[in-house]
Write a protein that holds these residues in place. Structure first.
Motif, short mmCIF file in Angstrom:
data_model
loop_
_atom_site.label_atom_id
_atom_site.label_comp_id
_atom_site.label_asym_id
_atom_site.label_seq_id
_atom_site.Cartn_x
_atom_site.Cartn_y
_atom_site.Cartn_z
N PRO A 24 -15.77 40.16 -6.44
CA PRO A 24 -16.43 38.93 -5.89
C PRO A 24 -16.45 37.87 -6.87
CG PRO A 24 -17.56 40.84 -5.18
CD PRO A 24 -16.65 41.43 -6.43
N SER A 25 -16.07 36.52 -6.72
CA SER A 25 -16.13 35.62 -7.57
C SER A 25 -17.51 35.03 -7.67
CB SER A 25 -15.30 34.28 -6.90
OG SER A 25 -15.24 33.23 -7.68
N THR A 26 -17.98 34.59 -9.07
CA THR A 26 -19.02 33.89 -9.18
C THR A 26 -19.16 32.39 -9.51
OG1 THR A 26 -18.41 34.08 -11.70
CG2 THR A 26 -19.80 35.94 -10.71
N THR A 63 -16.22 22.80 -12.30
CA THR A 63 -15.56 22.41 -13.60
C THR A 63 -14.28 23.13 -14.04
OG1 THR A 63 -16.40 23.58 -15.20
CG2 THR A 63 -17.65 21.62 -14.74
N LYS A 64 -13.23 22.49 -14.73
CA LYS A 64 -12.08 23.00 -14.97
C LYS A 64 -12.12 24.67 -15.58
CE LYS A 64 -7.76 22.41 -17.28
NZ LYS A 64 -6.83 21.41 -18.10
N PRO A 65 -13.05 24.48 -16.88
CA PRO A 65 -13.31 25.83 -17.17
C PRO A 65 -13.98 26.81 -16.24
CG PRO A 65 -14.15 24.09 -18.74
CD PRO A 65 -13.78 23.49 -17.30
N ARG A 96 -9.35 34.04 -14.11
CA ARG A 96 -9.13 34.98 -15.13
C ARG A 96 -10.05 36.27 -14.63
NH1 ARG A 96 -11.03 32.33 -19.02
NH2 ARG A 96 -13.44 32.87 -18.45
N ASP A 97 -10.98 36.06 -14.25
CA ASP A 97 -11.99 37.27 -13.80
C ASP A 97 -11.45 38.12 -12.58
OD1 ASP A 97 -13.67 36.33 -15.53
OD2 ASP A 97 -15.22 35.45 -14.26
N SER A 98 -10.87 37.31 -11.49
CA SER A 98 -10.11 38.28 -10.81
C SER A 98 -8.90 38.83 -10.97
CB SER A 98 -9.61 36.98 -9.44
OG SER A 98 -8.54 36.36 -9.82
#
Length: 316
Positions: free
Chosen positions: A4-6, A195-197, A204-206
């Motif tokens: 799951p995305s944060t 934001t871009k970061p 990256r987390d996925s």
């Protein structure tokens, strides 16, 4: 395995109500980082609110102007989320065909004296028929056919941080092209405040990979390989990809036959002349001379004959 995305979404009461009522959620994906992150964030949000309606990814394939890696990135994203990827295309031809056809149509108009000056074939930042005709119109038409009896939420990865114009965009808006009798159709800019970061972190987390345009060729954005909005650096990056060489030559050829540079006074031909033959380079030089002559001649047209609303206003 789907994590799951944060990445948070920005949502309105109107959009949330439609989703809770089972509206279809169609997330537009291009292969770029923002649409990747948007799909991840929206999927997690839909799970949290218990959304029961259909969910799909939609990719509008612009044909020869696309990066070769764009569709594969979208396919991997769909596999990761377990979504169907719906790929739509303009039936009358791809983006390059549209530019080429526009040149022929504009020449016909000029011959018929239905315009004052020759008109450029390219889309421009203020005249983005590339987006309206080959993305918005094609996608909305496909969505209405696919979901004829339920509301539709069309999701984009637009972010305010990207530009001054986008900083003023709303979180959501009614979308006339998606509306049907008694059925809502809305657009939702779900990660507009991201934001871009945060976007890069979500990807990256996925454990998904970024488009090779970023990682291998160093572009700052992904759209058409050679986009009317691209910086010179991004155009050079696109030209460094062997997959884009044939497209580059075809677009330079249109510059030559039309005598209109791709970006205002900036010629695409000057971005990577090493990809052109000596004959093509000679044609470019001739086209630039013809462009200067055209501008000089057009500057002599009397002011009262130039286009204004209601033109023509007099008989020459």
């Amino acid at each position: 395995m789907k994590v799951p995305s944060t990445l948070p979404v920005t949502v309105s009461r109107e959009v949330e109500r439609l989703l809770l009522e089972g509206a279809a959620c169609a997330i537009g994906v291009s292969g770029g980082k923002d649409s990747q992150a948007c799909a991840l964030a929206v999927d997690a949000y839909l799970d949290r609110i218990g959304h029961t309606g259909p969910r799909i990814l939609v990719h509008s394939d612009l044909g020869r102007v696309e990066w070769a890696d764009s569709l594969p990135v979208c396919e991997k994203l769909a596999d990761h989320l377990g979504y169907e990827l719906v790929v739509v295309r303009r039936q009358a031809g791809d983006m390059l065909s549209r530019w080429q056809g526009r040149r022929e149509a504009n020449l016909a108009r000029y011959r018929d004296l239905s315009c004052v000056k020759l008109i450029l074939p390219w889309s421009t930042p203020s005249m983005r028929f590339c987006t309206s005709e080959l993305k918005t119109s094609v996608i909305t038409s496909a969505l209405k056919k696919r979901f004829p009896s339920i509301p539709i939420v069309n999701v984009t990865g637009v972010r305010r941080e990207e530009s001054a114009a986008r900083s003023k965009m709303p979180v959501w808006a009614p979308m006339q092209k998606l509306e049907r009798r008694n059925l809502a159709g809305v657009s939702w800019n779900a990660i507009i405040d991201a934001t871009k970061p945060a976007v890069l972190g979500a990807i990256r987390d996925s454990a998904l990979e970024l488009h090779e345009a970023y990682t291998k060729y160093g572009t700052s954005r992904v759209s058409c390989a050679y986009c009317i909005m691209s910086s010179e650096r991004d155009l050079q990056a696109a030209a460094s990809c062997p997959d884009n060489a044939a497209l580059y030559r075809a677009m330079v050829e249109l510059e030559c036959t039309s005598t209109f540079a791709f970006q205002g006074d900036k010629w695409l031909a000057d971005v990577a002349p090493h990809l052109l033959t000596q004959d093509a380079l000679a044609r470019v030089r001739a086209a630039k001379q013809a462009a200067d002559q055209r501008k000089a001649v057009e500057a002599r047209i009397p002011q009262h004959l130039l286009y204004v609303p209601g033109w023509p206003t007099s008989v020459p």
